[in-house]
Every structure is written in structure tokens, then in C-alpha cells.
Design an enzyme around this catalytic site. Structure first.
Site, PDB file in Angstrom:
ATOM      1  N   ASP A  86     -27.746  -1.907  -8.372  1.00  0.00           N
ATOM      2  CA  ASP A  86     -27.545  -3.300  -8.749  1.00  0.00           C
ATOM      3  C   ASP A  86     -28.796  -3.822  -9.451  1.00  0.00           C
ATOM      4  O   ASP A  86     -29.906  -3.522  -9.028  1.00  0.00           O
ATOM      5  CB  ASP A  86     -27.287  -4.105  -7.464  1.00  0.00           C
ATOM      6  CG  ASP A  86     -26.642  -5.420  -7.777  1.00  0.00           C
ATOM      7  OD1 ASP A  86     -27.212  -6.170  -8.597  1.00  0.00           O
ATOM      8  OD2 ASP A  86     -25.557  -5.689  -7.213  1.00  0.00           O
ATOM      9  N   HIS A 169     -28.217  -6.101 -35.582  1.00  0.00           N
ATOM     10  CA  HIS A 169     -27.981  -4.788 -36.203  1.00  0.00           C
ATOM     11  C   HIS A 169     -27.830  -4.889 -37.727  1.00  0.00           C
ATOM     12  O   HIS A 169     -27.980  -3.888 -38.423  1.00  0.00           O
ATOM     13  CB  HIS A 169     -26.815  -4.054 -35.533  1.00  0.00           C
ATOM     14  CG  HIS A 169     -25.455  -4.521 -35.946  1.00  0.00           C
ATOM     15  ND1 HIS A 169     -24.884  -5.662 -35.467  1.00  0.00           N
ATOM     16  CD2 HIS A 169     -24.555  -3.990 -36.800  1.00  0.00           C
ATOM     17  CE1 HIS A 169     -23.684  -5.815 -36.004  1.00  0.00           C
ATOM     18  NE2 HIS A 169     -23.460  -4.810 -36.816  1.00  0.00           N
ATOM     19  N   LYS A 173     -29.025  -2.297 -41.373  1.00  0.00           N
ATOM     20  CA  LYS A 173     -28.066  -1.789 -42.359  1.00  0.00           C
ATOM     21  C   LYS A 173     -28.773  -1.510 -43.673  1.00  0.00           C
ATOM     22  O   LYS A 173     -29.532  -2.344 -44.175  1.00  0.00           O
ATOM     23  CB  LYS A 173     -26.950  -2.818 -42.595  1.00  0.00           C
ATOM     24  CG  LYS A 173     -25.930  -2.887 -41.463  1.00  0.00           C
ATOM     25  CD  LYS A 173     -24.825  -3.851 -41.838  1.00  0.00           C
ATOM     26  CE  LYS A 173     -23.874  -4.033 -40.683  1.00  0.00           C
ATOM     27  NZ  LYS A 173     -22.653  -3.245 -40.817  1.00  0.00           N
ATOM     28  N   GLU A 207     -13.527 -10.266 -41.509  1.00  0.00           N
ATOM     29  CA  GLU A 207     -13.082  -9.134 -40.686  1.00  0.00           C
ATOM     30  C   GLU A 207     -11.577  -9.241 -40.499  1.00  0.00           C
ATOM     31  O   GLU A 207     -11.063 -10.311 -40.171  1.00  0.00           O
ATOM     32  CB  GLU A 207     -13.771  -9.157 -39.325  1.00  0.00           C
ATOM     33  CG  GLU A 207     -15.258  -8.854 -39.415  1.00  0.00           C
ATOM     34  CD  GLU A 207     -15.906  -8.864 -38.039  1.00  0.00           C
ATOM     35  OE1 GLU A 207     -16.147  -7.791 -37.485  1.00  0.00           O
ATOM     36  OE2 GLU A 207     -16.145  -9.978 -37.515  1.00  0.00           O
ATOM     37  N   HIS A 231     -26.519 -12.690 -38.080  1.00  0.00           N
ATOM     38  CA  HIS A 231     -26.303 -11.824 -39.251  1.00  0.00           C
ATOM     39  C   HIS A 231     -26.358 -12.609 -40.576  1.00  0.00           C
ATOM     40  O   HIS A 231     -27.049 -12.221 -41.516  1.00  0.00           O
ATOM     41  CB  HIS A 231     -24.949 -11.120 -39.165  1.00  0.00           C
ATOM     42  CG  HIS A 231     -24.732 -10.343 -37.905  1.00  0.00           C
ATOM     43  ND1 HIS A 231     -25.751  -9.783 -37.183  1.00  0.00           N
ATOM     44  CD2 HIS A 231     -23.599 -10.022 -37.224  1.00  0.00           C
ATOM     45  CE1 HIS A 231     -25.259  -9.149 -36.127  1.00  0.00           C
ATOM     46  NE2 HIS A 231     -23.956  -9.291 -36.129  1.00  0.00           N
TER      47      HIS A 231
HETATM   48  C1  BG6 Z   1     -21.280  -8.080 -34.006  1.00  0.00           C
HETATM   49  C2  BG6 Z   1     -20.317  -9.157 -33.577  1.00  0.00           C
HETATM   50  O1  BG6 Z   1     -22.600  -8.532 -33.891  1.00  0.00           O
HETATM   51  O2  BG6 Z   1     -21.029  -7.737 -35.359  1.00  0.00           O
HETATM   52  C3  BG6 Z   1     -18.884  -8.743 -33.790  1.00  0.00           C
HETATM   53  O3  BG6 Z   1     -20.515  -9.444 -32.198  1.00  0.00           O
HETATM   54  C4  BG6 Z   1     -18.665  -8.249 -35.224  1.00  0.00           C
HETATM   55  O4  BG6 Z   1     -17.986  -9.807 -33.502  1.00  0.00           O
HETATM   56  C5  BG6 Z   1     -19.726  -7.217 -35.576  1.00  0.00           C
HETATM   57  O5  BG6 Z   1     -17.373  -7.678 -35.304  1.00  0.00           O
HETATM   58  C6  BG6 Z   1     -19.614  -6.801 -37.042  1.00  0.00           C
HETATM   59  O6  BG6 Z   1     -20.501  -5.761 -37.298  1.00  0.00           O
HETATM   60  P1  BG6 Z   1     -20.271  -4.761 -38.503  1.00  0.00           P
HETATM   61  O7  BG6 Z   1     -21.443  -3.868 -38.466  1.00  0.00           O
HETATM   62  O8  BG6 Z   1     -18.964  -4.070 -38.222  1.00  0.00           O
HETATM   63  O9  BG6 Z   1     -20.176  -5.595 -39.736  1.00  0.00           O
END
Ligand code: BG6
Length: 469
Positions: A86, A169, A173, A207, A231
Site C-alpha cells: 500500500d 508526452h 514527440k 480525436e 499539450h
Molecule cells: C493524453 C490525454 O494526455 O493525450 C488523452 O489524457 C489523449 O485524453 C492523449 O487521448 C492523446 O495523445 P496522443 O499521443 O495520442 O496524441
């Protein structure tokens, strides 16, 4: 940057979805390239053992890494350790300390719900696990400006800023890093990259998928917190920052902070929120939810370079395609030399950031024949099918060697929250939109200018028609 490699990696939340979908495949690729050679200690409170973790890793690789090399899989599996317990229990962290053995510089990756960050770092600290260590924190980093500040304070009690790696993230890229490279490795762009030549900028993150089973997470998040605060604002910062003295280290992050600070906090009158029909039937979603699955907004940067140039951002789930695109629209020529035969579209630069990658320039040439009439052409500067390396692979390898350039700094995340903070509470209910459409019908009203939103297509731009309206 002084390179100091980690000698172990600890993955909190190793049984979770992020580890399964993203981190394990990235670890495989790092092992394949011999970048990952240190022990990987998984931590979770699932009552699992090492054998179960090994099976999970094998399953993840089978699903996400077609044609994985069995020898590399074995190499990765040999690095795995597992600690069950935990996160509220100090004993879990003592067990972790022993599992780390001789390691002195572990990288702690917190792939756990944000509500657990504080308790995990507190226990890490009390059990001697923070000395010489680094910590990777997943997004969302906070819930608003106040909680982001509180989280920063909490992390700073146990880690210096240089040891904190806040993941976005998108910064890992290839196509996003290329924005920076393209801007500052070329001199032809600089004369036009300002308010005198740029009339507007659009960033679309579309998306076609919905919330993909993450109802509970999404109910606390919504599109603005999920992807715009991080992002999309990171993309805007890379498009608009002043030239850093170096593309690495603090110089780059300093410039990002400057431009984010010059960005006006959002005006609720320039925001449009939407929710796709059927969202409220998703698992984990309230029947009367007012969370947005779509948001479109106008952003203004009060800097010498960008004053008066509107930045239009939008992101949404269940839109017609999955594509992230930036369109930088240039002003029209100052005189209409070709009269009615002049071009209808303005010149533009288009950055396709995913799923395929491209940089293209929209121009006009003369159509062959006796009339001085033109046609629109798109010149591709760069084009490729997809990313060579997944963003997680790029970012984990950077964190392992201590390179912070592509992670969000404390003041950067706070500056980004400051921009969205005014629209996080008490906003009007979102407008409903049909799945597979470009959001609520009145999204067009937000845009000033003749061309409307530039909808990315599945492969190529799909917006020449919308400009002629
Ligand atoms: C994430 C979000 O940070 O990025 C998601 O939480 C989203 O909702 C995703 O789908 C999109 O990432 P990528 O790399 O597929 O464009």
C-alpha cells in the site's frame, strides 16, 4: 548539461493502464537499444508477485510491440523486480529500499493517480529513497493553479527542481520537437514570424475516439485540463517563443515561461465548450455531467512579436478524424494585382503533428494557360508516416540521463494554469454535438476572419472549401 545516469528505475503504478500501454513498450525499446540496463522495480498494491508482473509485461509487448525480439524481451524481464504494498504504508517503501540494493540514484516514476503523489514522495523521503534520486510525475500536474502550486511545494520539500521531471508526452514527440528545430535552424522564417506577416494561428487536436473507458478520470478533467492546459499550450509556446540561446537546458524553458506569462488569461466569452451526445452514458460519467469533451478558444499574446494575432485552439473527442495540426495563416499580399483572378486562400504554413508528420507551405502558382489565374499548391518541406520513436521512449531515456529540457518546469506549469484558470469554474454548460462532427455548431462564431476553422483531414488538409464561404 552534466550527465549523471540513474542506476535503477522504480515504476509506481506498474499494474496500471499507463504502464501497460505506454511505459512497458517504451522500456522494451530502450532495452533493445541498450539504453536501459538498470534494474526496474515495479511497485503496486495489487497483491501481485514477480511472476505476475512478468506475465503482464509479456502481454503488453505482445499487444503493442509486434515482432518483439524474444532475446530483448528476456533481457527486459531479467531487469524486473516487484514490490507489493500500500502507498500509505511505510513498510512498502522500506521494502523498496531493500529491493533497490546498492542503487544510489534511482528514477522514481509516479504513474499513479495525482491524489497519491504527495503521500508517495513523503514516504520515499522518510525511508531514505530520495537522496540522489529523480522523480518523474505524470500529468495532470494539479487540477488548477492553486493545486499545481501546492504540488510543486510538496515536491520541492523532497527533491530539487533539477531532479523533478514533469511529463507532457507531447514534448517527447518528434513532430513537436521539430517545431523548435524548424523555427530556429532556418533563417527564412524569422522575417515573417511575427504580427506583421502572420494573421492568425490555429491549433487543432482532434480525436475520433471517445474517452476510451476513462470515464471517472475524464469527469475530473475535461478537455481543457486534459489536453489544452498542457499539450496545446506547449505547442503554442514552441510556436511563439523568442530564440533561446541554446535549444537545451534552462534557456529553452526560460523562453517558454516568458511567452506563457505574456499570454492573457482566458476570457470566458472567447471559450466554447461542447460535449458529445452519448458521453453521459459512458461508464463512470454522471447522468447530468457538464464536463466538456470539446473546447475551442481564442488566445492572445501581449508581446511585441504577437500582439494582435489571434491564436485559436480547439480539442475534442469523437470528432471526424484523429489529427493534430497547426495552421499559421499569413496576411494577404498588400495589393490585389490579379483582381478577381487573385488567390482566394492566404499563404499558410501547416504543421501536421500527428498521427503522420508533415510541414507544408500553402502557396499559389499560375495555372498554365492564357489567363493570369492561379491555383493553390502545397509544398511539402517534410513528410513521414509517423514517429520513429514513441514519446515515452524519448522522455524516459532523457530522464534516465538527467536531461530536463523536454519536461515542464515548475514556473512553466504554473504559467500554463494561470492562463486556463479563469475558465475552470462556473462556466456555462457545454453545448451538445453529434459524434463524428466538428463540435458544436456555433464553434465557427469564435473565429474572426474569412476562412473559419481549418479542419484537418485524415491525411491531407480538408479546408480549402471552408475558406471560400
Ligand atoms: C493524453 C490525454 O494526455 O493525450 C488523452 O489524457 C489523449 O485524453 C492523449 O487521448 C492523446 O495523445 P496522443 O499521443 O495520442 O496524441
Amino acid at each position: 548539461m552534466e550527465r549523471r545516469d540513474c542506476d535503477a528505475m522504480v515504476l509506481f503504478g506498474v499494474t496500471g493502464d499507463l504502464a501497460y500501454r505506454k511505459i512497458m513498450p517504451a522500456l522494451y525499446q530502450l532495452a533493445r537499444r541498450n539504453v536501459l540496463t538498470v534494474p526496474v522495480v515495479g511497485v503496486a498494491r495489487q497483491g501481485w508477485n514477480l511472476q505476475q508482473l512478468t506475465a503482464r509485461v509479456a502481454e503488453s509487448l505482445k499487444t503493442f510491440v509486434p515482432n518483439a525480439d524474444p532475446a530483448v524481451v528476456q533481457r527486459l524481464i531479467a531487469l524486473l523486480r516487484y514490490v507489493d504494498g500500500d502507498y500509505n504504508d511505510r513498510a512498502t517503501f522500506q521494502a523498496l529500499r531493500s529491493a533497490l540494493g546498492e542503487a544510489q540514484r534511482p528514477l522514481h516514476y509516479l504513474a499513479v493517480p495525482p491524489s497519491m503523489f504527495a503521500v508517495v514522495v513523503q514516504h520515499l523521503s522518510e525511508t531514505g529513497n530520495t537522496q540522489g534520486a529523480r522523480v518523474v510525475v505524470e500529468k495532470p500536474f494539479g487540477h488548477d493553479l492553486a493545486s499545481a502550486r501546492a504540488l510543486n511545494e510538496c515536491l520541492h520539500r523532497h527533491f530539487p527542481e533539477a531532479s523533478i521531471f514533469r511529463i507532457d508526452h507531447y514534448l517527447g514527440k518528434e513532430a513537436v520537437q521539430n517545431l523548435l528545430y524548424f523555427r530556429f535552424a532556418n533563417s527564412f522564417l524569422e522575417p515573417v514570424w511575427n504580427r506583421n506577416f502572420v494573421s492568425s494561428v490555429q491549433v487543432t487536436m482532434a480525436e475520433s475516439i471517445g474517452i476510451a473507458g476513462r470515464g471517472r478520470f475524464y469527469e475530473e478533467t475535461g478537455a481543457i485540463r486534459d489536453v489544452i492546459q498542457n499539450h496545446l499550450l506547449q505547442i503554442v509556446a514552441l510556436l511563439t517563443l523568442e530564440p533561446p540561446t541554446l535549444a537545451e537546458g534552462e534557456a529553452l524553458r526560460d523562453e517558454k515561461v516568458k511567452v506563457l506569462r505574456a499570454t492573457r488569461p482566458l476570457d470566458p466569452r472567447e471559450l466554447l465548450r461542447g460535449q458529445y451526445r452519448g458521453y453521459r452514458d459512458e461508464e463512470g460519467v454522471a447522468a447530468d455531467s457538464t464536463v466538456e469533451t470539446y473546447a475551442a478558444l481564442a488566445l492572445h499574446i501581449d508581446s511585441w512579436r504577437w500582439s494582435g494575432v489571434p491564436f485559436y485552439l480547439r480539442a475534442g473527442k469523437r470528432l471526424p478524424v484523429t489529427a493534430t495540426e497547426v495552421v499559421v495563416e499569413l496576411r494577404r499580399p498588400p495589393a490585389d494585382v490579379f483582381g478577381s483572378h487573385g488567390p482566394e486562400l492566404p499563404n499558410y504554413l501547416r504543421f501536421r503533428l500527428g498521427p503522420d508528420v508533415a510541414i507544408a507551405l500553402g502557396a499559389h502558382t499560375k495555372r498554365p494557360g492564357p489567363v493570369m489565374a492561379g491555383r493553390d499548391v502545397e509544398l511539402f518541406v517534410a513528410q513521414q508516416q509517423g514517429e520513429d520513436m514513441d514519446a515515452y521512449e524519448v522522455l524516459i531515456s532523457a530522464a534516465l540521463i538527467g536531461d530536463t529540457a523536454h519536461f515542464a518546469r515548475e514556473d512553466e506549469v504554473e504559467a500554463a494554469w494561470r492562463i486556463v484558470d479563469p475558465v475552470l469554474r462556473g462556466a456555462a454548460p457545454p453545448g451538445e454535438y453529434q459524434q463524428g462532427t466538428w463540435g458544436p455548431a456555433n464553434a465557427e462564431d469564435l473565429i474572426k476572419g474569412p476562412c473559419g476553422w481549418h479542419n484537418p483531414g485524415a491525411h491531407a488538409p480538408d479546408w480549402t472549401r471552408s475558406c471560400a464561404r
